[in-house]
Write an enzyme that holds these catalytic residues in place. Structure first.
Site, short mmCIF file in Angstrom:
data_model
loop_
_atom_site.label_atom_id
_atom_site.label_comp_id
_atom_site.label_asym_id
_atom_site.label_seq_id
_atom_site.Cartn_x
_atom_site.Cartn_y
_atom_site.Cartn_z
N HIS A 4 49.88 17.78 53.68
CA HIS A 4 49.92 16.33 53.48
C HIS A 4 48.50 15.81 53.70
O HIS A 4 47.84 16.15 54.69
CB HIS A 4 50.91 15.70 54.46
CG HIS A 4 50.75 14.22 54.58
ND1 HIS A 4 50.69 13.39 53.48
CD2 HIS A 4 50.59 13.42 55.67
CE1 HIS A 4 50.53 12.15 53.89
NE2 HIS A 4 50.46 12.14 55.21
N ASN A 14 45.77 8.28 52.12
CA ASN A 14 47.05 8.86 52.51
C ASN A 14 48.15 8.17 51.69
O ASN A 14 48.44 7.00 51.91
CB ASN A 14 47.24 8.63 54.02
CG ASN A 14 48.56 9.14 54.55
OD1 ASN A 14 49.48 9.42 53.78
ND2 ASN A 14 48.65 9.26 55.86
N CYS A 44 56.04 10.95 55.47
CA CYS A 44 55.08 11.81 54.75
C CYS A 44 55.59 13.23 54.55
O CYS A 44 54.99 14.00 53.80
CB CYS A 44 53.75 11.82 55.49
SG CYS A 44 53.15 10.18 55.83
O1 UT7 Z 1 50.64 10.11 57.32
C1 UT7 Z 1 50.76 9.57 58.60
C2 UT7 Z 1 49.99 10.40 59.49
N1 UT7 Z 1 48.87 9.68 60.02
C3 UT7 Z 1 47.79 10.35 60.39
O2 UT7 Z 1 47.72 11.52 60.18
C4 UT7 Z 1 46.71 9.63 61.13
C5 UT7 Z 1 46.20 10.53 62.23
N2 UT7 Z 1 45.10 9.92 62.95
C6 UT7 Z 1 43.87 9.83 62.42
O3 UT7 Z 1 43.63 10.29 61.32
C7 UT7 Z 1 42.78 9.24 63.26
O4 UT7 Z 1 43.25 9.07 64.58
C8 UT7 Z 1 42.27 7.87 62.73
C9 UT7 Z 1 41.48 8.11 61.46
C10 UT7 Z 1 43.44 6.95 62.46
C11 UT7 Z 1 41.35 7.24 63.75
O5 UT7 Z 1 40.27 8.09 64.06
P1 UT7 Z 1 39.84 8.32 65.58
O6 UT7 Z 1 38.65 9.17 65.55
O7 UT7 Z 1 41.06 8.81 66.30
O8 UT7 Z 1 39.41 6.85 66.02
P2 UT7 Z 1 40.01 5.94 67.18
O9 UT7 Z 1 41.35 5.42 66.78
O10 UT7 Z 1 39.91 6.68 68.46
O11 UT7 Z 1 38.97 4.75 67.18
C12 UT7 Z 1 37.60 4.96 67.52
C13 UT7 Z 1 36.88 3.66 67.38
C14 UT7 Z 1 37.53 2.50 68.10
O12 UT7 Z 1 36.50 1.70 68.64
P3 UT7 Z 1 36.12 1.82 70.20
O13 UT7 Z 1 37.39 1.49 70.94
O14 UT7 Z 1 35.69 3.24 70.40
O15 UT7 Z 1 35.03 0.82 70.33
C15 UT7 Z 1 38.21 1.74 67.01
O16 UT7 Z 1 38.35 0.35 67.28
O17 UT7 Z 1 36.81 3.28 66.00
C16 UT7 Z 1 37.25 1.92 65.87
N3 UT7 Z 1 37.87 1.79 64.54
C17 UT7 Z 1 37.17 1.46 63.45
N4 UT7 Z 1 35.88 1.18 63.26
C18 UT7 Z 1 35.49 0.90 62.00
C19 UT7 Z 1 39.16 1.99 64.21
N5 UT7 Z 1 39.32 1.79 62.89
C20 UT7 Z 1 38.11 1.47 62.40
C21 UT7 Z 1 37.63 1.16 61.11
N6 UT7 Z 1 36.31 0.88 60.96
N7 UT7 Z 1 38.43 1.15 60.04
#
Ligand code: UT7
Length: 308
Positions: free
Chosen positions: A235, A265, A113
């Site tokens: 980005h 993204n 990215c």
């Molecule tokens: O260009 C490459 C760079 N990449 C990035 O910049 C990504 C950086 N990271 C992020 O933007 C965030 O970490 C995410 C958007 C990927 C995730 O958000 P988060 O607030 O960190 O969520 P999490 O991974 O901690 O997940 C929270 C919960 C989990 O459930 P439990 O374990 O709390 O029950 C996940 O299983 O959300 C769940 N979850 C979803 N639920 C519904 C994860 N993905 C989804 C989804 N829909 N698509």
């Protein structure tokens, strides 16, 4: 030669738009989760488009807007991690499609990215030692090729598209960049021919740490302050990451361009797509100063002071 001047921009997005509601019929997610955690509302997903076809359309538009002849292009760099072929590169296909000269370097660059910011920096170096005044720098990705559409943690985040700029070697315009690398194959990786894996919260922490630092370092190197920048184009990975940076820097929110809602993204394409959108909205004109900041897989990061 002191720096670079942006003289044209272009973009190409696949015609097929997939909304959060559509995705939530395919995978266990919801519009509410995606929109509130990322800001993304929809993304473009390629059907019959290829990486090279999108890159070529974006680059063609940038050349037309710049009003220059392909003969005057001294380098063509395509930032991508999703090329159509290992070889020929997307840039080689652009050389043919755009009828660029044969006596110039055309190659792909993979810094995930951060690739577009890396590409600008390499273009400046090549222009400084070349004989032609312009370079094409393109970011083009078909991220959907790398996604596992059963993995809700990644497939909702990304989209496909291409953006391009034509830059001119200039003594009256400045260009400064700061590039960085931290080898890491656990936070974010995509095996060749495999699917993208990401520890989302790790990457979130990395992004919110590196972006403010990279902005500071780029401004310091340019001898400028944030007040002297018209727009910061980060980005576009997650609206919450950009909101964090705004808060941390105590910066005016309106200075930070945001379009992740419409495209998701798009990796190396996100910054040039944003630049073209801004240019066509009339937000950028002669004299504009933009700070571009990328971060992503590698891990890599990069900031660039860019002038119009
Ligand atoms: O260009 C490459 C760079 N990449 C990035 O910049 C990504 C950086 N990271 C992020 O933007 C965030 O970490 C995410 C958007 C990927 C995730 O958000 P988060 O607030 O960190 O969520 P999490 O991974 O901690 O997940 C929270 C919960 C989990 O459930 P439990 O374990 O709390 O029950 C996940 O299983 O959300 C769940 N979850 C979803 N639920 C519904 C994860 N993905 C989804 C989804 N829909 N698509």
């Amino acid at each position: 030669m002191k720096g670079l001047r942006v003289v044209g921009t272009g973009r190409c997005l696949p015609k097929n738009i997939v909304t959060n509601a559509q995705l939530s019929r395919q995978v266990d997610t919801s519009d509410e989760w995606i929109a509130s955690r990322t800001g993304v509302l929809q993304r473009h997903i390629a059907t019959d488009e290829t990486n090279a076809s999108m890159a070529e359309r974006a680059a063609q538009q940038a050349l037309e807007r710049a009003g220059i002849n392909p003969e005057q292009v001294g380098a063509c760099i395509v930032a991508t991690l999703t090329p159509d072929y290992a070889t020929p590169s997307v840039a080689c296909l652009l050389q043919r499609g755009l009828e660029l000269p044969e006596d110039i370097p055309c190659f792909d660059l993979n810094a995930a990215c951060s690739g577009f910011v890396y590409g600008l920096t390499v273009a400046r170096g090549l222009l400084a030692q070349g004989t032609k005044p312009y370079a094409l720098v393109v970011g083009s990705e078909i991220m959907s090729r790398t996604l596992d559409f059963a993995d809700r943690a990644t497939c909702v985040l990304f989209g496909d598209g291409a953006g391009a700029v034509v830059v001119e070697a200039s003594d009256s315009h400045n260009f400064v960049s700061v590039l960085g690398t931290r080898g890491d194959d656990t936070s974010l990786s995509c095996p060749v021919g495999g699917t993208l894996q990401m520890q989302g919260s790790e990457v979130f922490r990395f992004a919110t740490d590196i972006l403010p630092r990279c902005i500071h370092e780029t401004l310091n190197k340019a001898g400028r302050s944030l007040d002297e920048v018209d727009y910061v184009v980060c980005h576009q990975a997650n609206q919450r990451i950009i909101a964090y940076v705004v808060k941390k820097l105590k910066a005016p929110e309106e200075k930070f361009y945001l379009n992740v809602q419409y495209y998701g993204n798009t990796s190396a394409a996100s910054i040039p797509i944003a630049l073209d959108e801004m240019a066509t909205k009339g937000l950028l004109a002669a004299g504009s100063r933009v700070l571009c900041v990328g971060f992503g897989g590698g891990l890599t990061w990069g900031g660039a002071w860019l002038e119009w």
